[in-house]
Write a protein that holds these residues in place. Structure first.
Motif, PDB file in Angstrom:
ATOM      1  N   ASP A 535       0.809  -1.220   0.000  1.00  0.00           N
ATOM      2  CA  ASP A 535       0.000   0.000   0.000  1.00  0.00           C
ATOM      3  C   ASP A 535       0.842   1.271   0.000  1.00  0.00           C
ATOM      4  O   ASP A 535       0.312   2.358  -0.239  1.00  0.00           O
ATOM      5  CB  ASP A 535      -0.937   0.019   1.211  1.00  0.00           C
ATOM      6  N   SER A 536       2.128   1.132   0.265  1.00  0.00           N
ATOM      7  CA  SER A 536       2.982   2.321   0.317  1.00  0.00           C
ATOM      8  C   SER A 536       3.585   2.680  -1.038  1.00  0.00           C
ATOM      9  O   SER A 536       4.167   3.759  -1.191  1.00  0.00           O
ATOM     10  CB  SER A 536       4.110   2.102   1.325  1.00  0.00           C
ATOM     11  N   ILE A 537       3.471   1.806  -2.012  1.00  0.00           N
ATOM     12  CA  ILE A 537       4.137   2.022  -3.302  1.00  0.00           C
ATOM     13  C   ILE A 537       3.413   3.131  -4.072  1.00  0.00           C
ATOM     14  O   ILE A 537       2.213   3.040  -4.342  1.00  0.00           O
ATOM     15  CB  ILE A 537       4.168   0.725  -4.137  1.00  0.00           C
ATOM     16  N   ARG A 538       4.165   4.179  -4.408  1.00  0.00           N
ATOM     17  CA  ARG A 538       3.610   5.319  -5.122  1.00  0.00           C
ATOM     18  C   ARG A 538       4.512   5.699  -6.290  1.00  0.00           C
ATOM     19  O   ARG A 538       5.732   5.569  -6.214  1.00  0.00           O
ATOM     20  CB  ARG A 538       3.502   6.547  -4.193  1.00  0.00           C
ATOM     21  N   LEU A 539       3.905   6.201  -7.345  1.00  0.00           N
ATOM     22  CA  LEU A 539       4.636   6.789  -8.459  1.00  0.00           C
ATOM     23  C   LEU A 539       4.130   8.216  -8.629  1.00  0.00           C
ATOM     24  O   LEU A 539       2.940   8.422  -8.920  1.00  0.00           O
ATOM     25  CB  LEU A 539       4.456   5.993  -9.747  1.00  0.00           C
ATOM     26  N   ASN A 540       5.004   9.163  -8.377  1.00  0.00           N
ATOM     27  CA  ASN A 540       4.641  10.582  -8.406  1.00  0.00           C
ATOM     28  C   ASN A 540       3.443  10.873  -7.505  1.00  0.00           C
ATOM     29  O   ASN A 540       2.552  11.654  -7.844  1.00  0.00           O
ATOM     30  CB  ASN A 540       4.356  11.034  -9.839  1.00  0.00           C
ATOM     31  N   GLY A 541       3.415  10.190  -6.347  1.00  0.00           N
ATOM     32  CA  GLY A 541       2.385  10.409  -5.345  1.00  0.00           C
ATOM     33  C   GLY A 541       1.137   9.578  -5.501  1.00  0.00           C
ATOM     34  O   GLY A 541       0.307   9.514  -4.589  1.00  0.00           O
ATOM     35  N   ALA A 542       0.964   8.910  -6.639  1.00  0.00           N
ATOM     36  CA  ALA A 542      -0.244   8.115  -6.895  1.00  0.00           C
ATOM     37  C   ALA A 542       0.020   6.634  -6.669  1.00  0.00           C
ATOM     38  O   ALA A 542       1.095   6.127  -7.039  1.00  0.00           O
ATOM     39  CB  ALA A 542      -0.736   8.336  -8.315  1.00  0.00           C
ATOM     40  N   PRO A 543      -0.916   5.898  -6.054  1.00  0.00           N
ATOM     41  CA  PRO A 543      -0.742   4.457  -5.863  1.00  0.00           C
ATOM     42  C   PRO A 543      -0.573   3.736  -7.202  1.00  0.00           C
ATOM     43  O   PRO A 543      -1.128   4.151  -8.221  1.00  0.00           O
ATOM     44  CB  PRO A 543      -2.037   4.026  -5.165  1.00  0.00           C
ATOM     45  N   ILE A 544       0.197   2.681  -7.185  1.00  0.00           N
ATOM     46  CA  ILE A 544       0.362   1.854  -8.377  1.00  0.00           C
ATOM     47  C   ILE A 544      -0.949   1.141  -8.677  1.00  0.00           C
ATOM     48  O   ILE A 544      -1.530   0.489  -7.800  1.00  0.00           O
ATOM     49  CB  ILE A 544       1.494   0.830  -8.188  1.00  0.00           C
TER      50      ILE A 544
END
Length: 610
Positions: A535-544
């Motif tokens: 749940d912590s994985i983000r790309l440019n602030g958005a969840p994957i």
């Protein structure tokens, strides 16, 4: 449990053709207690001359044999820069200090001094003498390193995984000599090859089923015989390009050593040392810590511990490597008796001095009398003149290529840590290169084992402080991987991150270095894949988004599923770019100048919970 992987990035072809076309001693605790031996135990060939009697040169029953060893040199002829050229030393009061170490000019002096007075002395190595080498050696297919090892009087070495970077034919050339099949001869003299045997007992030719090189070698002097069996890790194909190990089979280390121990025994060789290019993870980063506290084998974990516990008691000592760690440990053999297991870190920063007490009556080693210690290759001794001449000769040939400035930095950019500043820089460079090929590229991933050295602010030559030369960039990334783009689903990307800490990477996590914009939490208090918090994985602030498609840049080795990341091999729509060093060079040139150097990245993309 370590959060970073041992430094063992593989590679196939070198960038040599393209480039040329373009242009202190501290004794470690943990040694075995010396046994009570007859008075002549350490006398060797005795001189009883006194009172007018003639000297008696008959050999005594016990003869001390000196075994000097090192491992994972990786072509580091010049003193390694930054943290790669230091060791940590434990002080009597429990504090630690760092010591500058390494460089073959100093290694030669230390080894030659150590041999004085030892008529029975052997020098052996634990593999990865070449490969992933700085430009001074790598540019010339590691011929300079083989020449240096010949001059160091190396007697024998096992192969390591990096000996296969350019494949079996090139390894055979390093052994037997001859000019490079593509680049030819670099000087007016043909390369003569290694004076010492490479041992590859567990590397078989798929067609003949026979070892690729000699499986063992026997050192003999005045009735004393010591056999050496050399193996590399069975998992070599997982960390070397497919082309590098084409046509080869790698067998189990323990089964192979035990097999050839029997062969040597049948030949009357009862004193046996295994050279094993596989290693462990010591409990301390200090080279001179007490590895046997509180008990034998308690100070080390990892593959070598299991190997040592299962290798036949007929083997008297194990010289190991691969993990670039330093240790002198005793680990119980299958009979429960302690046996010496050593490793001398990497890059020529340490050497190990082991005393093997040979019993002439039995032909075996008195195991309870074995003593061993790691010693620092300090730089406060005179340089060996022959090594200086060798470095100068090859350096003159490399200078027109290596001395070219490619960028500027404002401080040291290190490769240490779970996430490193240099790892971030390289990932950002590959992301920039990917976007130059395809503007839709989302992120980049870099394996830590592919980062071979830090970038240091202090000048290494006449280039000036803060200047990054091509040679320094080559030392960081010497493998000639290409930067490849592939499409992955979000679910696949999440799986890739979990493969850092699960499957073959569970025991020794390989934490990928990530480009700007990708963030997540790594909880090392958990186990297996759960250590990556989904749940912590983000790309440019958005969840994957598990169902979305992401364009990912990575080097060709990773893109092929290497280093235990099979999911990376499953990507679609592959596009092959320039090699990774070119990507780094372009990024440094485009984003730095003498007046506006690049600052070390903050290394704050991965949140680590311990």
């Amino acid at each position: 449990m370590p959060a970073t992987a041992p430094s063992h990035q593989p590679r196939g072809r070198r960038r040599t053709t393209r480039l040329l076309a373009a242009a202190a001693t501290v004794v470690t605790a943990g040694a075995l207690a010396a046994a009570t031996l007859p008075a002549s135990a350490n006398a060797g060939e005795r001189d009883r001359g006194h009172g007018g009697h003639k000297p008696d040169h008959r050999p005594g029953r016990y003869q001390d044999v000196q075994l000097l060893s090192f491992n994972d040199l990786h072509g580091n002829l010049e003193p390694p820069a930054g943290s790669s050229g230091r060791v940590t030393e434990l002080q009597p009061d429990g504090t630690t200090k760092t010591v500058e170490a390494g460089g073959v000019e100093y290694l030669a002096t230390h080894l030659r001094e150590a041999r004085k007075g030892n008529r029975y002395s052997i020098t052996a190595a634990g593999g990865d003498m070449v490969g992933a080498s700085p430009l001074l050696s790598g540019l010339f297919h590691d011929e300079p390193t083989i020449e240096a090892l010949n001059a160091l009087d190396l007697d024998v070495t096992s192969v390591g995984n990096h000996e296969f970077d350019e494949g079996a034919r090139e390894l055979a050339r390093l052994q037997n000599g001859g000019c490079h099949p593509t680049d030819g001869c670099y000087t007016d003299k043909e390369f003569k090859g290694a004076d010492f045997p490479y041992l590859a007992a567990n590397v078989l030719d798929e067609k003949t089923k026979k070892p690729l090189l000699k499986p063992y070698w026997v050192w003999k002097q005045k009735g004393v015989k010591v056999g050496f069996i050399g193996v590399t890790l069975e998992g070599t194909p997982d960390i070397v390009s497919a082309e590098g190990v084409k046509g080869l089979t790698f067998k189990d280390e323990v089964e192979t050593i035990n097999k050839y121990a029997k062969v040597l025994q049948r030949q009357g060789v009862k004193s046996i040392v295994a050279l094993v290019h596989e290693g462990g993870f010591p409990a301390s980063s200090s080279y001179n810590y007490d590895c046997d506290s509180p008990g034998a084998g308690d100070g080390i974990s990892g593959p070598i511990a299991d190997i040592a516990k299962n290798v036949t008691p007929q083997v008297d000592a194990l010289v190991t490597g691969h993990t670039h760690a330093a240790y002198v440990c005793t680990i119980p053999d299958p009979a429960g008796k302690p046996r010496m297991v050593t490793s001398a870190a990497s890059f020529g920063r340490l050497y190990t001095d082991t005393t093997l007490t040979y019993d002439r009556a039995t032909g075996d080693i008195a195991r309870t009398a074995v003593k061993s210690a790691n010693h620092v290759v300090t730089r406060d001794v005179p340089k060996a003149p022959d090594m200086t001449r060798l470095i100068d000769r090859w350096g003159t040939l490399a200078a027109p290529i290596g001395n070219r400035p490619v960028g500027y930095i404002s401080g040291d950019i290190n490769r240490d840590g779970t996430e490193s500043p240099l790892g971030d820089l390289i990932a950002d460079a590959q992301l920039a290169h990917g976007r130059s090929l395809d503007p839709e590229t989302d992120l980049a991933l870099m394996n830590p084992g592919g980062i071979r050295a830090p970038l240091t602010y202090a000048a290494t030559g006449g280039e000036g402080d803060g200047v990054v030369t091509y040679a320094e960039g080559f030392t960081v990334q010497p493998f000639a991987n290409t930067v490849n783009l592939k499409d992955y689903t979000g679910a696949q990307l999440i799986q890739v991150l979990k493969e850092q800490v699960s499957g073959p990477n569970e025991a020794a996590p390989k934490i990928l270095q990530v480009s700007s914009g990708l963030t997540y939490t790594l909880d090392l208090t958990k186990t297996g894949a759960d250590r990556v918090i989904t749940d912590s994985i983000r790309l440019n602030g958005a969840p994957i988004d598990p169902t979305a498609s992401y364009r990912v840049a990575s080097n060709s080795f990773l893109a092929g599923g290497g280093d235990g990341f099979p999911t990376l091999g499953e990507g679609a729509n592959e596009l092959v770019g320039a090699d990774d060093l070119t990507a780094l060079e372009q990024y440094l040139t485009a984003n730095s100048s003498a007046t506006a150097p690049i600052a070390p990245p903050a290394a704050d993309r991965i949140t680590v919970v311990r």
